[in-house]
Design a protein around this motif. Structure first.
Motif, PDB file in Angstrom:
ATOM      1  N   TRP A  88       0.819  -1.214   0.000  1.00  0.00           N
ATOM      2  CA  TRP A  88       0.000   0.000   0.000  1.00  0.00           C
ATOM      3  C   TRP A  88       0.852   1.263   0.000  1.00  0.00           C
ATOM      4  CZ3 TRP A  88      -0.032   3.768   3.727  1.00  0.00           C
ATOM      5  CH2 TRP A  88       0.420   3.441   5.008  1.00  0.00           C
ATOM      6  N   LYS A  89       2.019   1.205   0.618  1.00  0.00           N
ATOM      7  CA  LYS A  89       2.892   2.382   0.587  1.00  0.00           C
ATOM      8  C   LYS A  89       3.476   2.597  -0.801  1.00  0.00           C
ATOM      9  CE  LYS A  89       4.042   2.644   5.493  1.00  0.00           C
ATOM     10  NZ  LYS A  89       5.108   2.682   6.529  1.00  0.00           N
ATOM     11  N   GLY A  90       3.738   1.522  -1.522  1.00  0.00           N
ATOM     12  CA  GLY A  90       4.209   1.646  -2.899  1.00  0.00           C
ATOM     13  C   GLY A  90       3.145   2.261  -3.791  1.00  0.00           C
ATOM     14  N   MET A  91       1.909   1.882  -3.599  1.00  0.00           N
ATOM     15  CA  MET A  91       0.816   2.467  -4.375  1.00  0.00           C
ATOM     16  C   MET A  91       0.649   3.945  -4.032  1.00  0.00           C
ATOM     17  SD  MET A  91      -2.045  -0.563  -4.670  1.00  0.00           S
ATOM     18  CE  MET A  91      -2.217  -0.888  -2.916  1.00  0.00           C
ATOM     19  N   CYS A  92       0.762   4.249  -2.761  1.00  0.00           N
ATOM     20  CA  CYS A  92       0.662   5.636  -2.313  1.00  0.00           C
ATOM     21  C   CYS A  92       1.725   6.506  -3.000  1.00  0.00           C
ATOM     22  CB  CYS A  92       0.827   5.681  -0.799  1.00  0.00           C
ATOM     23  SG  CYS A  92       0.808   7.324  -0.077  1.00  0.00           S
ATOM     24  N   SER A  93       2.952   6.024  -3.022  1.00  0.00           N
ATOM     25  CA  SER A  93       4.047   6.777  -3.641  1.00  0.00           C
ATOM     26  C   SER A  93       3.823   6.956  -5.136  1.00  0.00           C
ATOM     27  CB  SER A  93       5.377   6.056  -3.399  1.00  0.00           C
ATOM     28  OG  SER A  93       5.692   6.014  -2.019  1.00  0.00           O
ATOM     29  N   MET A  94       3.303   5.936  -5.795  1.00  0.00           N
ATOM     30  CA  MET A  94       3.071   6.034  -7.240  1.00  0.00           C
ATOM     31  C   MET A  94       2.020   7.084  -7.566  1.00  0.00           C
ATOM     32  SD  MET A  94       2.057   3.065  -9.999  1.00  0.00           S
ATOM     33  CE  MET A  94       3.713   2.358  -9.979  1.00  0.00           C
ATOM     34  N   ILE A  95       0.939   7.113  -6.787  1.00  0.00           N
ATOM     35  CA  ILE A  95      -0.102   8.115  -7.036  1.00  0.00           C
ATOM     36  C   ILE A  95       0.469   9.516  -6.852  1.00  0.00           C
ATOM     37  CG2 ILE A  95      -2.317   9.038  -6.255  1.00  0.00           C
ATOM     38  CD1 ILE A  95      -2.611   6.397  -7.654  1.00  0.00           C
ATOM     39  N   ARG A  96       1.207   9.707  -5.791  1.00  0.00           N
ATOM     40  CA  ARG A  96       1.791  11.027  -5.511  1.00  0.00           C
ATOM     41  C   ARG A  96       2.696  11.510  -6.633  1.00  0.00           C
ATOM     42  NH1 ARG A  96       4.193  11.033   0.580  1.00  0.00           N
ATOM     43  NH2 ARG A  96       2.250  11.252   1.752  1.00  0.00           N
ATOM     44  N   GLU A  97       3.546  10.606  -7.091  1.00  0.00           N
ATOM     45  CA  GLU A  97       4.592  10.998  -8.028  1.00  0.00           C
ATOM     46  C   GLU A  97       4.134  11.053  -9.476  1.00  0.00           C
ATOM     47  OE1 GLU A  97       7.694   8.166  -7.324  1.00  0.00           O
ATOM     48  OE2 GLU A  97       7.835   8.683  -5.179  1.00  0.00           O
ATOM     49  N   ASN A  98       3.139  10.238  -9.826  1.00  0.00           N
ATOM     50  CA  ASN A  98       2.805  10.098 -11.245  1.00  0.00           C
ATOM     51  C   ASN A  98       1.356  10.409 -11.616  1.00  0.00           C
ATOM     52  OD1 ASN A  98       5.416   8.716 -12.299  1.00  0.00           O
ATOM     53  ND2 ASN A  98       4.859   7.498 -10.499  1.00  0.00           N
ATOM     54  N   MET A  99       0.477  10.533 -10.622  1.00  0.00           N
ATOM     55  CA  MET A  99      -0.944  10.730 -10.924  1.00  0.00           C
ATOM     56  C   MET A  99      -1.527  11.838 -10.053  1.00  0.00           C
ATOM     57  SD  MET A  99      -1.784   6.628 -11.095  1.00  0.00           S
ATOM     58  CE  MET A  99      -3.554   6.827 -11.298  1.00  0.00           C
ATOM     59  N   PRO A 100      -1.046  13.064 -10.213  1.00  0.00           N
ATOM     60  CA  PRO A 100      -1.452  14.154  -9.328  1.00  0.00           C
ATOM     61  C   PRO A 100      -2.932  14.522  -9.421  1.00  0.00           C
ATOM     62  CG  PRO A 100      -0.196  14.987 -11.205  1.00  0.00           C
ATOM     63  CD  PRO A 100      -0.076  13.497 -11.239  1.00  0.00           C
ATOM     64  N   SER A 101      -3.619  14.110 -10.469  1.00  0.00           N
ATOM     65  CA  SER A 101      -5.041  14.435 -10.582  1.00  0.00           C
ATOM     66  C   SER A 101      -5.920  13.464  -9.790  1.00  0.00           C
ATOM     67  CB  SER A 101      -5.473  14.428 -12.051  1.00  0.00           C
ATOM     68  OG  SER A 101      -5.313  13.146 -12.618  1.00  0.00           O
ATOM     69  N   CYS A 102      -5.306  12.426  -9.231  1.00  0.00           N
ATOM     70  CA  CYS A 102      -6.052  11.438  -8.460  1.00  0.00           C
ATOM     71  C   CYS A 102      -5.808  11.619  -6.959  1.00  0.00           C
ATOM     72  CB  CYS A 102      -5.644  10.015  -8.852  1.00  0.00           C
ATOM     73  SG  CYS A 102      -6.116   9.554 -10.532  1.00  0.00           S
ATOM     74  N   ASP A 103      -6.783  11.240  -6.180  1.00  0.00           N
ATOM     75  CA  ASP A 103      -6.661  11.226  -4.725  1.00  0.00           C
ATOM     76  C   ASP A 103      -6.675   9.771  -4.266  1.00  0.00           C
ATOM     77  OD1 ASP A 103      -6.492  12.100  -2.104  1.00  0.00           O
ATOM     78  OD2 ASP A 103      -8.213  13.474  -2.255  1.00  0.00           O
ATOM     79  N   TYR A 104      -6.507   9.523  -2.983  1.00  0.00           N
ATOM     80  CA  TYR A 104      -6.479   8.155  -2.486  1.00  0.00           C
ATOM     81  C   TYR A 104      -6.753   8.147  -0.984  1.00  0.00           C
ATOM     82  CZ  TYR A 104      -1.773   9.604  -1.107  1.00  0.00           C
ATOM     83  OH  TYR A 104      -0.708  10.294  -0.573  1.00  0.00           O
ATOM     84  N   PHE A 105      -7.149   6.970  -0.484  1.00  0.00           N
ATOM     85  CA  PHE A 105      -7.270   6.789   0.958  1.00  0.00           C
ATOM     86  C   PHE A 105      -7.023   5.325   1.281  1.00  0.00           C
ATOM     87  CE2 PHE A 105     -11.481   5.672  -0.501  1.00  0.00           C
ATOM     88  CZ  PHE A 105     -11.997   4.777   0.425  1.00  0.00           C
ATOM     89  N   VAL A 106      -6.748   5.043   2.553  1.00  0.00           N
ATOM     90  CA  VAL A 106      -6.541   3.670   2.998  1.00  0.00           C
ATOM     91  C   VAL A 106      -7.559   3.336   4.075  1.00  0.00           C
ATOM     92  CG1 VAL A 106      -4.079   3.662   2.438  1.00  0.00           C
ATOM     93  CG2 VAL A 106      -4.822   4.286   4.753  1.00  0.00           C
ATOM     94  N   CYS A 107      -7.879   2.044   4.183  1.00  0.00           N
ATOM     95  CA  CYS A 107      -8.879   1.583   5.140  1.00  0.00           C
ATOM     96  C   CYS A 107      -8.279   0.607   6.130  1.00  0.00           C
ATOM     97  CB  CYS A 107     -10.020   0.869   4.412  1.00  0.00           C
ATOM     98  SG  CYS A 107     -10.872   1.862   3.193  1.00  0.00           S
ATOM     99  N   THR A 108      -8.763   0.670   7.345  1.00  0.00           N
ATOM    100  CA  THR A 108      -8.542  -0.357   8.356  1.00  0.00           C
ATOM    101  C   THR A 108      -9.929  -0.910   8.699  1.00  0.00           C
ATOM    102  OG1 THR A 108      -8.878   0.964  10.357  1.00  0.00           O
ATOM    103  CG2 THR A 108      -6.708   1.122   9.287  1.00  0.00           C
ATOM    104  N   PRO A 109     -10.028  -1.980   9.481  1.00  0.00           N
ATOM    105  CA  PRO A 109     -11.356  -2.470   9.837  1.00  0.00           C
ATOM    106  C   PRO A 109     -12.197  -1.471  10.633  1.00  0.00           C
ATOM    107  CG  PRO A 109      -9.728  -4.189  10.202  1.00  0.00           C
ATOM    108  CD  PRO A 109      -8.963  -2.927   9.904  1.00  0.00           C
ATOM    109  N   GLU A 110     -11.545  -0.487  11.256  1.00  0.00           N
ATOM    110  CA  GLU A 110     -12.260   0.464  12.110  1.00  0.00           C
ATOM    111  C   GLU A 110     -12.513   1.819  11.456  1.00  0.00           C
ATOM    112  OE1 GLU A 110      -9.394  -1.146  13.260  1.00  0.00           O
ATOM    113  OE2 GLU A 110     -10.631  -2.732  14.124  1.00  0.00           O
TER     114      GLU A 110
END
Length: 264
Positions: A88-110
């Motif tokens: 998930w951290k690798g995906m986070c870094s890719m969005i930041r560096e290469n896809m600035p028009s996209c946003d993202y979030f991560v989920c936990t069970p809570e």
């Protein structure tokens, strides 16, 4: 005889990102449960959002949440699929560096985490879906969290935005599924609505032939294929309609409700 019913929510029961649902669903589902039929809310949504949508009968349902990564009763978690930090951290870094028009979030069970509490995505998840989503200053510094889902957001073309770089990079390392035009959900290998439904069938001692499922998008296909009775709402993608055994009217005509009434 149907003993287990599992339904997707967004695009199947209601318009994406709303907590408004025809109250007749509560009456009909409640009556089905009284007849001994198990009803499962099976969604990419957070558990908290699912419970809010089905508030009058929330304690009577079973739940598959966050794209099939968590299976639970109203009071306890039965199964969790977690994602390695490096994924998930690798995906986070890719969005930041290469896809600035996209946003993202991560989920936990809570709960969920995102970095921009003022963003369109953050407000939509919190105010329309009813999520417990929390702002963090630096996603990559999150520690001791059980991450179950990474979601990419784009206002109207997420699948297309991910197609050239993101999807090829992660499709063999996660389960990826488009969920509407805004979302690309990424969950751990082995997770998904199909495996979650199979787990519940085994847990409850109910066969696929005794199961009925409803869906509208790509992340519903496995679930539809793992049921003796399966319906794609007519507003669903062609691939979904091809995977289902039957179709029913679209969500705005309460197509699922029409089918549920036949089981009474």
């Amino acid at each position: 005889m149907v003993k287990l019913i599992a339904s997707d929510i967004d695009g199947t029961l209601v318009k994406d990102g709303t907590l408004a649902i025809d109250p007749e669903y509560m009456d009909v589902i409640g009556r089905l449960i009284d007849k001994g039929i198990v009803f499962v809310a099976c969604s990419g949504r957070q558990f908290r959002s699912e419970r809010k949508l089905f508030a009058p009968i929330a304690d009577k349902l079973l739940y598959v949440s966050d794209g099939g990564t968590v299976v639970r009763t109203p009071k306890e978690i039965l199964k969790v699929h977690a994602m390695p930090d490096e994924i998930w951290k690798g995906m986070c870094s890719m969005i930041r560096e290469n896809m600035p028009s996209c946003d993202y979030f991560v989920c936990t069970p809570e709960c969920c985490f995102a970095e921009d509490g003022g963003s369109r995505m953050f407000h939509w998840l919190r105010d329309s879906y009813g999520y417990d989503i929390r702002e963090v200053p630096e996603m990559l510094k999150l520690k001791d969290q059980q991450i179950i889902k990474f979601s990419v957001y784009h206002q109207n073309a997420c699948e297309e935005m991910c197609a050239s770089l993101f999807t090829p990079a992660w499709k063999d390392k996660t389960v990826m599924a488009a969920a509407g035009k805004e979302w690309m959900d990424c969950t751990p290998i082995g997770s998904g609505k199909g495996p979650a439904l199979a787990f519940l069938q085994k847990y409850l001692g109910i066969s696929p032939e005794e199961t009925c499922t409803f869906g509208d998008n790509l992340n519903d296909i496995e679930m539809l294929q793992n049921a003796g009775f399966s319906y794609a709402v007519s507003n669903s993608r062609p691939e979904v309609q091809a995977a289902a055994k039957d179709t029913c009217p679209p969500y705005w005509e309460n197509g699922v409700l029409q089918v549920l009434k036949t089981f009474l």
